[in-house]
Design an enzyme around this catalytic site. Structure first.
Site, mmCIF file in Angstrom:
data_model
loop_
_atom_site.group_PDB
_atom_site.id
_atom_site.type_symbol
_atom_site.label_atom_id
_atom_site.label_comp_id
_atom_site.label_asym_id
_atom_site.label_seq_id
_atom_site.Cartn_x
_atom_site.Cartn_y
_atom_site.Cartn_z
ATOM 1 C CB ALA A 196 22.778 55.834 64.153
ATOM 2 N N GLY A 197 21.284 57.718 61.464
ATOM 3 C CA GLY A 197 19.431 58.101 60.350
ATOM 4 C C GLY A 197 20.011 58.224 59.031
ATOM 5 N NE ARG B 50 11.069 63.158 56.710
ATOM 6 C CZ ARG B 50 10.931 63.801 57.707
ATOM 7 N NH1 ARG B 50 10.101 64.672 57.599
ATOM 8 N NH2 ARG B 50 11.443 62.779 59.355
ATOM 9 C CE LYS C 246 18.339 63.698 59.111
ATOM 10 N NZ LYS C 246 17.737 63.601 60.425
ATOM 11 N N GLY D 12 5.618 66.456 69.558
ATOM 12 C CA GLY D 12 4.575 66.310 70.746
ATOM 13 C C GLY D 12 4.997 67.750 71.386
ATOM 14 C CD GLU E 5 5.653 61.809 70.858
ATOM 15 O OE1 GLU E 5 4.839 62.859 69.784
ATOM 16 O OE2 GLU E 5 5.831 62.071 71.675
ATOM 17 C CG ASN F 265 10.980 66.069 73.597
ATOM 18 O OD1 ASN F 265 11.318 67.016 74.105
ATOM 19 N ND2 ASN F 265 10.086 65.164 73.213
ATOM 20 C CE1 TYR G 71 49.336 80.396 37.052
ATOM 21 C CE2 TYR G 71 52.011 80.094 35.347
ATOM 22 C CZ TYR G 71 51.293 79.427 36.720
ATOM 23 O OH TYR G 71 50.928 78.400 37.477
#
Length: 458
Positions: free
Chosen positions: A11-12, A16, A23, A140, A155, A170, A366
């Site tokens: 969904a993002g 960046r 993305k 993490g 984290e 992770n 051609y």
């Protein structure tokens, strides 16, 4: 038999990437990264795949089609919130659900299958996919207890000096007991600096409820790379290319310079094919045994038969037979069929044409919108004049025809079997079988004219 499901987080927007293309639709080796993820999940024969979409939802749906069901995350409020959007489709299901990010195109079906199996064999309610990396900064950390079980995920901002030294991270891919997942998500809070609902919080909730939480480490850390910017995209492209090329070489294909050879993920190559440097094979392409491709040839969505050779040439959306020789510097455009034992020479362009067995178009010609029979010779500089500015017309050349050099065939026109067309002719009428057709101005020689002309110039 345990039911198995998958949730793909896609969904993002991916700010960046600095791109108008969302993305997960950025290609890796010619295929959108989210498509790579879906393809690997499909290999597992899952009962249901659900993709969480948001930004670019319609484009993602169009790309994936019927391979997935879709749920829209209208607000991006964290990974836990994203997974929760699948509640209406999965919450009442018994089984195991894998959650994977849509920006992890290198993840393989083999690793995901191992994750599923480990999860079930250990009777875990949650299993985290981890991996070992040399540079864990930003990830993490996986903290294990004295029995090597997962104790917690820390984290980086919360880690002690000792925990920061841990190399196991992770990856963001998880396996959940489906019931545990959705019951825990109901208790995930957004009481954090970002005001978001985090999926890893499910782990703490499960542990607090006495549910078993496990960690399975992927052998190849490269598989788990997430793509957040163009630098990571280029890294994934390189790694995917190496993986694909290695697999083909292990299957009996000779790739003379793997670093300079680009082979898409859906390309099939039979043993004893030789791929020379600078060659690019894309789309749904198949190369028959004993063929040679390159150097510097591009083949897209095409079939090449056995023992054919494509040199310094491009072939798009076409079917090439066996023992065909194309190039150098030929261009085979879409919807062409080049049958067995045909020669297409240097600087020849073929478009939407059929060329039957043993025919030759050797150079500087051609051929467009044409049907050429067997054992036809098309001389240098010949052209099928197929376009009148509004419509395209068919040129038909029957078997055993000889077309002389610098011939214009103005379509629609048919050259009958065994006919000969004299060099330099412009043909706008059908030529009967076995006939000789000459269509050029009569040659006139004027004696001493050049001498007189040059005298005038002086």
């Amino acid at each position: 038999m345990v039911n198995k499901y998958a949730i793909v987080l896609a969904a993002g927007q991916g700010t960046r990437m600095k791109s108008k293309l969302y993305k997960v639709l950025h290609p890796v080796m010619g295929k959108p990264m989210v498509q790579h993820v879906i393809d690997q999940l499909q290999a597992l024969n899952l009962d249901k795949i659900i993709t969480i979409v948001g930004y670019g939802a319609e484009q993602v749906k169009q790309q994936l089609g019927s391979a997935s069901e879709f749920v829209v995350q209208k607000e991006q409020l964290g990974t836990g919130h994203a997974v929760l959007q699948a509640k209406s489709l999965l919450a009442d299901k018994k089984g195991v659900t894998v959650v994977v990010c849509g920006d992890t195109p290198l993840l393989t079906a083999e690793t995901l299958e191992q994750l599923f199996n480990y999860h079930q064999e250990n009777q875990a309610k949650v299993t985290v996919l981890t991996t070992m990396v040399d540079e864990p900064a930003g990830y993490g950390r996986i903290v294990r207890d004295q029995d090597n079980n997962l104790a917690k995920i820390v984290e980086q901002k919360d880690a002690t000096t000792e925990e920061l030294a841990i190399k196991e991270i992770n990856t963001g891919t998880y396996c959940f007991d489906n019931k545990v997942l959705f019951e825990a998500l109901a208790h995930v809070s957004n009481d954090n600096k970002q005001g978001e609902y985090y999926l890893p919080d499910v782990i703490e909730i499960a542990q607090a409820n006495g549910d078993k939480v496990a960690a399975f480490s992927a052998k190849d850390s490269n598989e788990t790379i997430g793509i957040n910017d163009r630098v990571a995209l280029a890294q994934a492209e390189k790694l995917m290319k190496q993986r694909i090329n290695r697999q083909h070489m292990q299957n009996g294909v000779t790739i003379l310079d793997p670093e300079q050879t680009y082979i898409g993920p859906d390309v099939e190559i039979d043993p004893d094919v030789v791929i020379e440097p600078g060659s690019i094979l894309k789309g749904v392409t198949k190369i028959g045994a004993d063929s040679m491709i390159g150097p510097h040839s591009e083949i897209v969505d095409s079939t090449i038969g056995e023992s054919s050779k494509i040199t310094h040439s491009v072939v798009y959306h076409s079917d090439i037979g066996s023992r065909v020789n194309i190039g150098p510097f030929a261009h085979i455009r879409p919807a062409s069929q080049i049958k067995d034992d045909v020669k297409i020479g240097n600087f020849v362009e073929v478009k939407k044409s059929i060329i039957e067995e043993t025919s030759k178009v050797s150079h500087l010609s051609y051929i467009g919108d044409a049907e050429i029979g067997k054992n036809v010779n098309v001389g240098c500089g010949s052209i099928t004049v197929n376009y009148d500015g509004e419509n395209k017309f068919l040129t038909k050349i029957e078997d055993d025809v000889f077309i002389g050099c610098n011939t214009n065939l103005i379509a629609p026109v048919t050259i009958g079997q065994g006919a000969i067309v004299a060099a330099g002719s412009t043909i706008n009428k059908d030529v009967p079988s076995e006939a000789l057709s000459i269509a050029r101005a009569k040659q006139v020689n004027k004696d001493d004219y050049a001498k007189k002309f040059n005298k005038l110039l002086k």
